[in-house]
Motif scaffolding. Structure first.
Motif, PDB file in Angstrom:
ATOM      1  N   PHE A 278       0.838  -1.198   0.000  1.00 30.16           N
ATOM      2  CA  PHE A 278       0.000   0.000   0.000  1.00 30.16           C
ATOM      3  C   PHE A 278       0.877   1.254   0.000  1.00 30.16           C
ATOM      4  CE2 PHE A 278      -2.595   3.097   2.525  1.00 30.16           C
ATOM      5  CZ  PHE A 278      -3.475   3.379   1.498  1.00 30.16           C
ATOM      6  N   MET A 279       1.918   1.205   0.808  1.00 28.59           N
ATOM      7  CA  MET A 279       2.831   2.349   0.870  1.00 28.59           C
ATOM      8  C   MET A 279       3.510   2.582  -0.478  1.00 28.59           C
ATOM      9  SD  MET A 279       2.639   3.909   3.595  1.00 28.59           S
ATOM     10  CE  MET A 279       1.255   3.516   4.597  1.00 28.59           C
ATOM     11  N   VAL A 280       3.901   1.466  -1.121  1.00 28.63           N
ATOM     12  CA  VAL A 280       4.552   1.589  -2.440  1.00 28.63           C
ATOM     13  C   VAL A 280       3.570   2.211  -3.435  1.00 28.63           C
ATOM     14  CG1 VAL A 280       5.580   0.320  -4.363  1.00 28.63           C
ATOM     15  CG2 VAL A 280       6.084  -0.352  -2.013  1.00 28.63           C
ATOM     16  N   THR A 281       2.313   1.741  -3.389  1.00 29.49           N
ATOM     17  CA  THR A 281       1.298   2.277  -4.308  1.00 29.49           C
ATOM     18  C   THR A 281       1.091   3.772  -4.056  1.00 29.49           C
ATOM     19  OG1 THR A 281       0.209   0.153  -4.039  1.00 29.49           O
ATOM     20  CG2 THR A 281      -1.015   1.845  -5.209  1.00 29.49           C
ATOM     21  N   LEU A 282       0.967   4.123  -2.770  1.00 30.78           N
ATOM     22  CA  LEU A 282       0.790   5.536  -2.419  1.00 30.78           C
ATOM     23  C   LEU A 282       1.953   6.370  -2.946  1.00 30.78           C
ATOM     24  CD1 LEU A 282      -0.457   6.200   1.221  1.00 30.78           C
ATOM     25  CD2 LEU A 282      -1.495   6.835  -0.949  1.00 30.78           C
ATOM     26  N   PHE A 283       3.144   5.825  -2.781  1.00 26.94           N
ATOM     27  CA  PHE A 283       4.327   6.533  -3.238  1.00 26.94           C
ATOM     28  C   PHE A 283       4.254   6.799  -4.741  1.00 26.94           C
ATOM     29  CE2 PHE A 283       8.731   6.638  -4.823  1.00 26.94           C
ATOM     30  CZ  PHE A 283       9.205   7.691  -4.063  1.00 26.94           C
ATOM     31  N   MET A 284       3.815   5.758  -5.475  1.00 26.86           N
ATOM     32  CA  MET A 284       3.713   5.921  -6.926  1.00 26.86           C
ATOM     33  C   MET A 284       2.661   6.982  -7.290  1.00 26.86           C
ATOM     34  SD  MET A 284       6.081   4.188  -7.895  1.00 26.86           S
ATOM     35  CE  MET A 284       5.950   4.610  -9.608  1.00 26.86           C
ATOM     36  N   ILE A 285       1.566   6.974  -6.564  1.00 24.56           N
ATOM     37  CA  ILE A 285       0.531   7.992  -6.829  1.00 24.56           C
ATOM     38  C   ILE A 285       1.119   9.390  -6.599  1.00 24.56           C
ATOM     39  CG2 ILE A 285      -1.643   8.982  -5.979  1.00 24.56           C
ATOM     40  CD1 ILE A 285      -2.564   6.099  -5.404  1.00 24.56           C
ATOM     41  N   GLY A 286       1.873   9.485  -5.510  1.00 26.21           N
ATOM     42  CA  GLY A 286       2.523  10.763  -5.201  1.00 26.21           C
ATOM     43  C   GLY A 286       3.421  11.216  -6.336  1.00 26.21           C
ATOM     44  N   ILE A 287       4.206  10.246  -6.850  1.00 24.82           N
ATOM     45  CA  ILE A 287       5.138  10.580  -7.941  1.00 24.82           C
ATOM     46  C   ILE A 287       4.375  11.065  -9.176  1.00 24.82           C
ATOM     47  CG2 ILE A 287       6.782   9.556  -9.601  1.00 24.82           C
ATOM     48  CD1 ILE A 287       7.979  10.026  -6.870  1.00 24.82           C
ATOM     49  N   ILE A 288       3.260  10.398  -9.458  1.00 23.27           N
ATOM     50  CA  ILE A 288       2.468  10.794 -10.638  1.00 23.27           C
ATOM     51  C   ILE A 288       1.946  12.219 -10.463  1.00 23.27           C
ATOM     52  CG2 ILE A 288       0.312  10.359 -11.894  1.00 23.27           C
ATOM     53  CD1 ILE A 288       0.820   7.354 -11.315  1.00 23.27           C
ATOM     54  N   LEU A 289       1.447  12.503  -9.267  1.00 23.26           N
ATOM     55  CA  LEU A 289       0.942  13.859  -9.012  1.00 23.26           C
ATOM     56  C   LEU A 289       2.055  14.900  -9.128  1.00 23.26           C
ATOM     57  CD1 LEU A 289      -1.616  13.421  -6.111  1.00 23.26           C
ATOM     58  CD2 LEU A 289      -2.070  14.144  -8.440  1.00 23.26           C
ATOM     59  N   VAL A 290       3.227  14.542  -8.630  1.00 24.00           N
ATOM     60  CA  VAL A 290       4.350  15.480  -8.730  1.00 24.00           C
ATOM     61  C   VAL A 290       4.677  15.748 -10.193  1.00 24.00           C
ATOM     62  CG1 VAL A 290       6.831  15.753  -8.339  1.00 24.00           C
ATOM     63  CG2 VAL A 290       5.365  14.960  -6.483  1.00 24.00           C
ATOM     64  N   ALA A 291       4.723  14.658 -10.975  1.00 23.11           N
ATOM     65  CA  ALA A 291       5.031  14.812 -12.404  1.00 23.11           C
ATOM     66  C   ALA A 291       3.991  15.701 -13.076  1.00 23.11           C
ATOM     67  CB  ALA A 291       5.076  13.444 -13.071  1.00 23.11           C
ATOM     68  N   GLN A 292       2.749  15.476 -12.695  1.00 19.80           N
ATOM     69  CA  GLN A 292       1.667  16.279 -13.276  1.00 19.80           C
ATOM     70  C   GLN A 292       1.805  17.736 -12.863  1.00 19.80           C
ATOM     71  OE1 GLN A 292      -2.119  14.557 -12.355  1.00 19.80           O
ATOM     72  NE2 GLN A 292      -3.178  16.244 -13.355  1.00 19.80           N
ATOM     73  N   GLY A 293       2.210  17.923 -11.603  1.00 18.06           N
ATOM     74  CA  GLY A 293       2.397  19.281 -11.092  1.00 18.06           C
ATOM     75  C   GLY A 293       3.489  20.017 -11.848  1.00 18.06           C
ATOM     76  N   ILE A 294       4.550  19.289 -12.139  1.00 15.04           N
ATOM     77  CA  ILE A 294       5.655  19.924 -12.885  1.00 15.04           C
ATOM     78  C   ILE A 294       5.168  20.293 -14.280  1.00 15.04           C
ATOM     79  CG2 ILE A 294       7.919  19.488 -13.938  1.00 15.04           C
ATOM     80  CD1 ILE A 294       8.531  17.790 -11.389  1.00 15.04           C
ATOM     81  N   ALA A 295       4.442  19.360 -14.901  1.00 11.63           N
ATOM     82  CA  ALA A 295       3.897  19.668 -16.235  1.00 11.63           C
ATOM     83  C   ALA A 295       2.998  20.898 -16.158  1.00 11.63           C
ATOM     84  CB  ALA A 295       3.132  18.461 -16.769  1.00 11.63           C
ATOM     85  N   SER A 296       2.262  21.013 -15.046  1.00 16.79           N
ATOM     86  CA  SER A 296       1.356  22.153 -14.877  1.00 16.79           C
ATOM     87  C   SER A 296       2.097  23.480 -14.858  1.00 16.79           C
ATOM     88  CB  SER A 296       0.571  22.025 -13.578  1.00 16.79           C
ATOM     89  OG  SER A 296      -0.260  20.917 -13.632  1.00 16.79           O
ATOM     90  N   LEU A 297       3.299  23.453 -14.277  1.00 19.17           N
ATOM     91  CA  LEU A 297       4.067  24.693 -14.215  1.00 19.17           C
ATOM     92  C   LEU A 297       4.384  25.188 -15.620  1.00 19.17           C
ATOM     93  CD1 LEU A 297       6.517  24.040 -11.250  1.00 19.17           C
ATOM     94  CD2 LEU A 297       4.376  25.318 -11.264  1.00 19.17           C
ATOM     95  N   TYR A 298       4.712  24.211 -16.499  1.00 20.44           N
ATOM     96  CA  TYR A 298       4.962  24.595 -17.893  1.00 20.44           C
ATOM     97  C   TYR A 298       3.668  25.067 -18.545  1.00 20.44           C
ATOM     98  CZ  TYR A 298       9.638  22.747 -17.624  1.00 20.44           C
ATOM     99  OH  TYR A 298      10.925  22.553 -17.273  1.00 20.44           O
ATOM    100  N   LEU A 299       2.603  24.365 -18.240  1.00 21.01           N
ATOM    101  CA  LEU A 299       1.295  24.723 -18.789  1.00 21.01           C
ATOM    102  C   LEU A 299       0.937  26.159 -18.393  1.00 21.01           C
ATOM    103  CD1 LEU A 299      -1.096  23.370 -20.280  1.00 21.01           C
ATOM    104  CD2 LEU A 299      -2.123  22.991 -18.047  1.00 21.01           C
ATOM    105  N   ALA A 300       1.235  26.481 -17.141  1.00 20.77           N
ATOM    106  CA  ALA A 300       0.927  27.820 -16.640  1.00 20.77           C
ATOM    107  C   ALA A 300       1.676  28.875 -17.453  1.00 20.77           C
ATOM    108  CB  ALA A 300       1.300  27.930 -15.178  1.00 20.77           C
ATOM    109  N   ARG A 301       2.944  28.561 -17.750  1.00 16.65           N
ATOM    110  CA  ARG A 301       3.748  29.481 -18.567  1.00 16.65           C
ATOM    111  C   ARG A 301       3.103  29.689 -19.924  1.00 16.65           C
ATOM    112  NH1 ARG A 301       9.540  30.644 -17.970  1.00 16.65           N
ATOM    113  NH2 ARG A 301       9.719  30.781 -15.721  1.00 16.65           N
TER     114      ARG A 301
END
Ligand code: UDP
Ligand code: MG
Length: 322
Positions: A278-301
């Motif tokens: 469960f912890m590993v899965t949560l970690f992966m979800i976190g990573i996906i959200l982070v990646a999406q967040g980074i993409a969002s920063l570019y999107l914002a630009r």
């Protein structure tokens, strides 16, 4: 503050959407008030925002009777008040403009005060509503929450109770026409510009006729627009959330691995492998959200760039020749 240019010609801009019932009376009130202002020259521009009632015919008649001062600009369809105001401002030729609602909720009798404030040297005079007799309690509460939310996402130039009932100098009008964004909230953009502003309070009377067309749905859209076009914070939510989830799941993983597998469950928690999974899965979800967040920063630009807002706005240029 510099000396204001005298208003030789005043443009009065009035957006109209399905106001056939009341707009004639409004025009009468407006003309009577304009007469009191003793202007050298003026123009009244009605912008018919694709009304589906008889407004077009009524406005044409008013334009005919009130020529050459009164004009009617008809938009091809309903573009919304924001677009209608822009159409009016772009077509105004005065040294200053006053924008008024056509339902009588922005009392024309206040125009004198607006002009007096302008003469004190302000570039923009903004009407602040103290009371709206038509406003329901629910709408009032919604308004309050909305402005709290705006504050939370860091949009500070949108103020509560500030309306579109305004006087704008020629400079402000010219600068305003440089905005190219499509989804726009006129008062938000005007407040963003940073000119010298003064505020005048007014009581908003009841509509002359009909009901407000800005229903809850339209207002919600407007609220979302104003946040999206002014704040990047919502985009950063996934980045923050993702980082938090990743961090917590890492701590959880280390804790479970140590407690169960390295120390042989001294706390007696009886955690199994699925807890670890469960912890590993949560970690992966976190990573996906982070990646999406980074993409969002570019999107914002990209978003900001495509808005093509003017990079700066020049206050008056003064030269010794003037
Ligand atoms: N209006 C417009 N286009 C629209 C909706 C409204 O030009 O799509 C005009 C309307 O005729 C009025 C002003 O905008 O002059 C304010 O609208 P309303 O009274 O419905 O809104 P509220 O008083 O709630 O701000
Ligand atoms: Mg109204």
């Amino acid at each position: 503050m510099s000396q204001p240019k005298p208003i030789k010609k005043l443009s009065i801009i009035v957006p109209v959407y399905n106001e056939a019932e009341g707009v004639r009376q409004f025009h009468k009130m407006l003309v009577a008030e304009v007469a009191k202002l003793q202007l050298q020259s003026h123009e009244i521009i009605f912008v018919n925002d694709g009304s589906s009632d008889n407004s077009a015919a009524v406005l044409d008649k008013l334009a005919q009777q009130g020529a050459p001062e009164t004009r009617a600009i008809h938009l091809t369809r309903n573009f919304g008040k924001e677009a209608a105001l822009s159409a009016g401002l772009h077509n105004a030729s005065g040294d200053a403009a006053i924008m008024l609602d056509s339902d009588g909720q922005h009392p024309p009798s206040m125009m004198g005060e607006f002009m007096a404030a302008y003469k004190e040297g302000y570039d923009m005079v903004v009407g602040v509503r103290t009371d709206n007799l038509d406003e329901k309690k629910v709408k009032k509460l919604g308004n309050k929450l909305y402005y709290r939310l705006l504050k939370m996402v860091g949009v500070s130039h949108l103020q509560p109770r500030v309306t579109d009932f305004r006087l704008l100098s020629r400079e402000v009008m010219d600068e305003f026409s440089r905005f190219s964004e499509r989804r726009r909230i006129t008062r938000g953009l005007l407040d963003w510009m940073g000119f010298n502003v003064t505020y005048i309070e007014f009581k908003s009377p009841s509509r002359l006729a009909g009901t407000a067309t800005y229903d809850t749905k339209k207002l919600m859209y407007l609220a979302v627009d104003s946040i999206l076009s002014n704040s990047r914070k919502p985009l950063a939510i996934s980045l923050a959330l993702g980082s938090l989830i990743s961090l917590l799941s890492t701590v959880g993983f280390v804790f479970i691995a140590t407690e169960v597998y390295l120390l042989d469950d001294p706390l007696g928690l009886k955690l199994t492998g699925s807890a670890l999974l469960f912890m590993v899965t949560l970690f992966m979800i976190g990573i996906i959200l982070v990646a999406q967040g980074i993409a969002s920063l570019y999107l914002a630009r990209i978003y900001e760039e495509t808005q093509k807002r003017p990079l700066y706005i020049i206050d008056r240029v003064r030269s010794t020749k003037l």
